[in-house]
Design a protein around this motif. Structure first.
Motif, mmCIF file in Angstrom:
data_model
loop_
_atom_site.group_PDB
_atom_site.id
_atom_site.type_symbol
_atom_site.label_atom_id
_atom_site.label_comp_id
_atom_site.label_asym_id
_atom_site.label_seq_id
_atom_site.Cartn_x
_atom_site.Cartn_y
_atom_site.Cartn_z
ATOM 1 N N MET A 139 1.765 -14.253 -17.597
ATOM 2 C CA MET A 139 1.222 -13.375 -16.757
ATOM 3 C C MET A 139 -0.025 -13.034 -17.108
ATOM 4 S SD MET A 139 4.351 -10.660 -16.446
ATOM 5 C CE MET A 139 6.170 -11.497 -16.355
ATOM 6 N N HIS A 140 -1.097 -13.307 -16.165
ATOM 7 C CA HIS A 140 -2.172 -13.231 -16.605
ATOM 8 C C HIS A 140 -2.633 -11.622 -16.066
ATOM 9 C CE1 HIS A 140 -3.311 -17.335 -17.156
ATOM 10 N NE2 HIS A 140 -2.699 -17.671 -16.320
ATOM 11 N N ASP A 141 -2.347 -11.094 -15.293
ATOM 12 C CA ASP A 141 -2.620 -9.595 -14.896
ATOM 13 C C ASP A 141 -1.221 -8.879 -14.832
ATOM 14 O OD1 ASP A 141 -3.343 -7.282 -13.630
ATOM 15 O OD2 ASP A 141 -4.432 -8.367 -12.179
ATOM 16 N N LEU A 142 -1.016 -8.112 -15.936
ATOM 17 C CA LEU A 142 0.337 -7.552 -16.130
ATOM 18 C C LEU A 142 0.183 -6.301 -15.248
ATOM 19 C CD1 LEU A 142 2.826 -7.367 -17.977
ATOM 20 C CD2 LEU A 142 1.689 -6.138 -19.695
ATOM 21 N N ALA A 143 -0.845 -5.494 -15.237
ATOM 22 C CA ALA A 143 -1.036 -4.507 -14.430
ATOM 23 C C ALA A 143 -0.376 -4.661 -13.061
ATOM 24 C CB ALA A 143 -2.203 -3.810 -14.742
ATOM 25 N N GLN A 144 -0.922 -5.724 -12.331
ATOM 26 C CA GLN A 144 -0.691 -6.193 -10.988
ATOM 27 C C GLN A 144 0.635 -6.344 -11.053
ATOM 28 O OE1 GLN A 144 -2.783 -6.085 -8.609
ATOM 29 N NE2 GLN A 144 -1.287 -6.634 -7.102
ATOM 30 N N ALA A 145 1.369 -7.017 -12.053
ATOM 31 C CA ALA A 145 2.791 -7.454 -11.969
ATOM 32 C C ALA A 145 3.702 -5.936 -12.021
ATOM 33 C CB ALA A 145 3.209 -8.312 -12.985
ATOM 34 N N ILE A 146 3.238 -5.341 -12.756
ATOM 35 C CA ILE A 146 3.968 -3.788 -12.867
ATOM 36 C C ILE A 146 3.874 -3.120 -11.472
ATOM 37 C CG2 ILE A 146 3.870 -1.700 -14.029
ATOM 38 C CD1 ILE A 146 3.180 -3.077 -16.718
ATOM 39 N N LEU A 147 2.746 -3.310 -10.990
ATOM 40 C CA LEU A 147 2.665 -2.427 -9.720
ATOM 41 C C LEU A 147 3.402 -2.910 -8.788
ATOM 42 C CD1 LEU A 147 0.941 -0.640 -8.052
ATOM 43 C CD2 LEU A 147 -0.959 -2.506 -7.379
ATOM 44 N N GLU A 148 3.417 -4.334 -8.797
ATOM 45 C CA GLU A 148 4.515 -4.768 -7.694
ATOM 46 C C GLU A 148 5.779 -4.779 -7.902
ATOM 47 O OE1 GLU A 148 2.963 -8.734 -7.809
ATOM 48 O OE2 GLU A 148 1.091 -8.391 -6.544
ATOM 49 N N SER A 149 6.289 -4.205 -9.195
ATOM 50 C CA SER A 149 7.711 -4.249 -9.354
ATOM 51 C C SER A 149 8.066 -2.704 -8.891
ATOM 52 C CB SER A 149 7.938 -4.098 -10.840
ATOM 53 O OG SER A 149 7.494 -3.113 -11.564
ATOM 54 N N TYR A 150 7.200 -1.823 -8.399
ATOM 55 C CA TYR A 150 7.643 -0.436 -7.941
ATOM 56 C C TYR A 150 7.834 -0.577 -6.444
ATOM 57 C CZ TYR A 150 6.473 1.881 -12.623
ATOM 58 O OH TYR A 150 6.648 2.379 -13.852
ATOM 59 N N PRO A 151 8.637 0.493 -6.019
ATOM 60 C CA PRO A 151 8.681 0.728 -4.576
ATOM 61 C C PRO A 151 7.085 0.838 -3.966
ATOM 62 C CG PRO A 151 10.400 1.844 -5.620
ATOM 63 C CD PRO A 151 9.536 1.288 -6.940
ATOM 64 N N SER A 152 7.054 0.670 -2.769
ATOM 65 C CA SER A 152 5.869 0.388 -2.216
ATOM 66 C C SER A 152 5.031 1.876 -2.062
ATOM 67 C CB SER A 152 6.078 0.121 -0.605
ATOM 68 O OG SER A 152 6.827 0.881 -0.006
ATOM 69 N N LEU A 153 5.758 2.963 -2.127
ATOM 70 C CA LEU A 153 5.232 4.200 -1.903
ATOM 71 C C LEU A 153 4.685 4.871 -3.363
ATOM 72 C CD1 LEU A 153 6.984 6.084 0.830
ATOM 73 C CD2 LEU A 153 4.939 4.776 0.891
ATOM 74 N N THR A 154 5.212 4.312 -4.502
ATOM 75 C CA THR A 154 4.978 4.890 -5.775
ATOM 76 C C THR A 154 3.619 5.223 -5.994
ATOM 77 O OG1 THR A 154 6.851 3.624 -6.339
ATOM 78 C CG2 THR A 154 5.654 4.558 -8.126
ATOM 79 N N PHE A 155 2.701 4.384 -5.809
ATOM 80 C CA PHE A 155 1.172 4.821 -6.307
ATOM 81 C C PHE A 155 0.220 5.206 -4.947
ATOM 82 C CE2 PHE A 155 3.093 2.521 -9.790
ATOM 83 C CZ PHE A 155 2.870 3.506 -10.778
ATOM 84 N N GLU A 156 0.904 5.228 -4.011
ATOM 85 C CA GLU A 156 0.361 5.307 -2.654
ATOM 86 C C GLU A 156 -0.953 6.741 -2.530
ATOM 87 O OE1 GLU A 156 0.529 4.729 2.150
ATOM 88 O OE2 GLU A 156 1.935 3.983 0.676
ATOM 89 N N ASP A 157 -1.808 6.774 -1.849
ATOM 90 C CA ASP A 157 -2.636 7.890 -1.940
ATOM 91 C C ASP A 157 -1.847 8.805 -1.046
ATOM 92 O OD1 ASP A 157 -4.455 9.883 -1.242
ATOM 93 O OD2 ASP A 157 -6.074 8.533 -1.343
ATOM 94 N N PRO A 158 -1.652 10.067 -1.419
ATOM 95 C CA PRO A 158 -0.857 11.271 -0.649
ATOM 96 C C PRO A 158 -1.314 11.232 0.591
ATOM 97 C CG PRO A 158 -1.129 11.871 -3.036
ATOM 98 C CD PRO A 158 -1.865 10.724 -3.033
ATOM 99 N N SER A 159 -2.797 11.357 0.950
ATOM 100 C CA SER A 159 -3.311 11.627 2.177
ATOM 101 C C SER A 159 -2.927 10.684 3.095
ATOM 102 C CB SER A 159 -4.787 11.395 2.023
ATOM 103 O OG SER A 159 -5.296 10.143 1.730
ATOM 104 N N HIS A 160 -2.554 9.576 2.843
ATOM 105 C CA HIS A 160 -2.158 8.284 3.596
ATOM 106 C C HIS A 160 -0.677 8.751 4.072
ATOM 107 C CE1 HIS A 160 -4.959 5.290 1.624
ATOM 108 N NE2 HIS A 160 -5.548 6.356 2.215
ATOM 109 N N LEU A 161 0.144 9.226 3.348
ATOM 110 C CA LEU A 161 1.395 9.637 3.586
ATOM 111 C C LEU A 161 1.695 10.545 4.827
ATOM 112 C CD1 LEU A 161 3.027 9.830 0.209
ATOM 113 C CD2 LEU A 161 3.261 7.706 1.713
ATOM 114 N N GLU A 162 0.483 11.217 5.121
ATOM 115 C CA GLU A 162 0.848 12.183 6.289
ATOM 116 C C GLU A 162 1.135 11.648 7.497
ATOM 117 O OE1 GLU A 162 -2.711 14.628 6.355
ATOM 118 O OE2 GLU A 162 -2.522 15.323 4.119
ATOM 119 N N HIS A 163 0.597 10.173 7.633
ATOM 120 C CA HIS A 163 0.882 9.806 9.037
ATOM 121 C C HIS A 163 2.124 8.807 8.860
ATOM 122 C CE1 HIS A 163 -3.005 11.226 10.354
ATOM 123 N NE2 HIS A 163 -3.587 10.624 8.912
#
Length: 564
Positions: A139-163
């Motif tokens: 794994m060359h990019d561990l942070a990216q692999a970790i990001l992709e293991s979470y559900p899609s909304l986990t790290f999303e900007d709260p302002s984007h969730l209003e819509h």
């Protein structure tokens, strides 16, 4: 591997340095960690450790270019929280070709308390800094692999969730007959527990929710007991045969938790529809424990995705956690380096059963067999990764279990049940052999181990509780993603495990064959469909919809907290 001299030099250097660095009375060492126990431990020691390794193995320019190329391919960028913790790390695969290399790497692992992800007789996967290159980067990019293991909304900007509404992730999609929403993503404990309660309320005839212990931080260890007890006045009731399926002992192994849930759900919803499953629920009680380590599991969602142990305080303030699967009393290893230092990822405590969760789970099992007319006939401990089916013993290869032939026979059948599902190959071997090479097959001379095998749940259930069929199954994959297996693997892995556990049930009933079973055939026909093994019956759909609203609210709230 480069040269043997590199291994020898590494071992000598690290042995000397680590002996000084990890003396608790060292004043500068103690005071620096008291100020920031969580972050300074990683930054100071990891940089120091990796610098030593870098002095022996320099990363070739071609490898640097490979890493840069792979990083450039990422379509999304991990948030700063993940980059800060994991952005400088990769996972490396060390290929072991000789006993000398195995001995040198084993000593380095024990002296430096390296984060060993997985190992078998041929290779060892270790997490290190990016600019340390030893062999095969996984794994060359561990942070990216970790990001992709979470559900899609986990790290999303709260302002984007209003819509967006919860329907984007949680409501039933158009192809609802092919997809169960719960298994589209890994789920936090705040969603798993309401989901378990929902199953209990929807299927009260054969589902009970129980606790098999409690954690260091006071959380229940929840479980589903599934089974039906037909009444027969002419046949006296004896001991109730019970099969225990557990997962989540190591917090970062999310696929083990999801797989326990998938198998439980498949059994529960197939009752009354599948003759074979119905019979299995009438003949056995099934106890499904998805999160043996609830404190650690929650910590992987809220703080460190790669946390392994529980969250118990140890004798070293800055090194929390005990490894549940090295804490059981049978052949607990007090002589290993891991047992002597809480900073080790496989620290089994300062004495047998120091891990609270392991002790209380063992007490529950003993009480069931001693006082509740229960006979535990099989125990399956799910882990990841490496696709192996392991049987006792784990602590040593010098002693063969009394029922070796029976253990091997059932294990081979389990492997076949998995293979006919999606074609995945699982290796069958003794747990002690899963982590070492064999120098001489005739004389059975083994190479040094990467970590101690003593104190395992596998050996304890087999030897102490006399559970004849005890296994540890290491699920997908073989290293491409490791603990960060993408969520698209949840359903395929669950189907494989469901077929495997069904086979175990049939075997225990005396049916030693796998071919011709109604459920096996059905799963083979449907293996290319992205549906789950059984759908909730239509007559329950209204109840499911209303009850699921509460679960969806929990899910959305959990993800809103996590993305902060």
């Amino acid at each position: 591997m480069r040269h043997l001299s590199n291994w020898s030099a590494l071992t000598i250097l690290l042995s000397v340095v680590a002996a000084a660095a990890y003396t608790p009375s060292h004043p500068s060492f103690t005071s620096s960690y008291q100020q920031a126990p969580s972050s300074r431990t990683r930054s100071v020691f990891s940089h120091f450790r990796d610098g030593l390794i870098r002095s022996i193995w320099s990363i070739p320019s071609c490898a640097r270019e490979r890493i840069a190329t792979n990083e450039a391919k990422s379509e999304s960028t991990p948030p700063s929280t993940l980059l800060a913790r994991y952005g400088g790390d990769i996972v490396l695969r060390f290929t072991i070709t000789s006993p000398e290399e195995a001995a040198a790497l084993s000593e380095a692992v024990h002296v430096l308390f390296l984060d060993v992800w997985e190992f078998n007789a041929d290779w060892v996967d270790i997490r290190l800094a990016k600019d340390v290159h030893a062999h095969t980067p996984l794994m060359h990019d561990l942070a990216q692999a970790i990001l992709e293991s979470y559900p899609s909304l986990t790290f999303e900007d709260p302002s984007h969730l209003e819509h967006r509404t919860s329907s984007a992730v949680l409501q039933t999609p158009a192809n609802a007959h092919q997809t169960n929403i719960f298994f589209r993503n890994y789920q936090p404990l705040s969603v798993i527990i309401p989901w378990m309660r929902l199953l209990r309320s929807l299927f009260p005839t054969h589902v009970r929710m129980i606790n098999v212990g409690s954690s260091y931080e006071g959380r229940d260890i929840p479980a589903l007991r599934v089974g039906v007890h037909p009444t027969n006045a002419e046949k006296p009731s004896g001991l109730r045969k019970t099969i225990v399926i557990a997962g989540g002992s190591h917090a970062r192994e999310w696929i083990s938790t999801s797989t326990v849930n998938y198998v439980a759900y498949s059994f529960i919803t197939a009752y009354g529809k599948s003759k074979e499953v119905t019979r299995l629920l009438e003949e056995f009680d099934w106890v499904f424990v998805p999160t043996m380590n609830p404190d650690g599991y929650i910590y992987t969602w809220e703080n460190d995705r790669l946390w392994r142990k529980n969250r118990q305080q140890t004798s070293l303030r800055f090194c929390k956690g005990v490894d549940l699967d090295h804490s059981y009393s049978f052949k607990w290893d007090h002589d290993s380096n891991a047992a002597n230092n809480p900073c080790s990822e496989s620290f089994g405590g300062e004495g047998p059963f120091q891990a609270v969760e392991a002790r209380r789970f063992a007490n529950w099992a003993r009480n069931e067999t001693a006082n509740n007319s229960v006979s535990i006939v099989a125990f399956v401990d799910l882990h990841s990764y490496s696709q192996q089916i392991l049987y006792p013993y784990s602590y040593s290869c010098s002693t063969a279990p009394p029922a070796l032939e029976n253990l091997e026979e059932l294990a081979i059948g389990i492997a076949k049940a998995i293979r006919v599902t999606h074609g995945e190959e699982y290796r069958v071997t003794a747990a002690c052999e899963s982590s070492v090479g064999v120098e001489n097959q005739k004389n059975r001379k083994f190479w040094p181990r990467m970590e101690s095998g003593g104190g395992s749940a596998l050996d304890w259930f087999y030897h102490e509780l006399k559970v004849k069929y005890s296994y540890q199954i290491k699920l997908r994959d073989t290293g491409s993603y490791g603990f960060l297996l993408p969520s698209r693997n949840i359903v395929p892995t669950g189907k494989e495990a469901f077929n495997a556990i069904q086979y175990m049930g049939h075997f225990l009933l005396g049916n030693k064959g796998i071919e011709g079973g109604e459920d096996t055939e059905r799963h083979q026909e449907d293996e290319d469909e992205d549906d789950e093994s059984q759908e909730i019956s239509r007559e329950d759909s209204t109840s499911v919809a209303s009850e699921t609203d509460g679960v969806e609210g929990e899910f959305q709230e959990a993800n809103t907290e996590l993305r902060m």
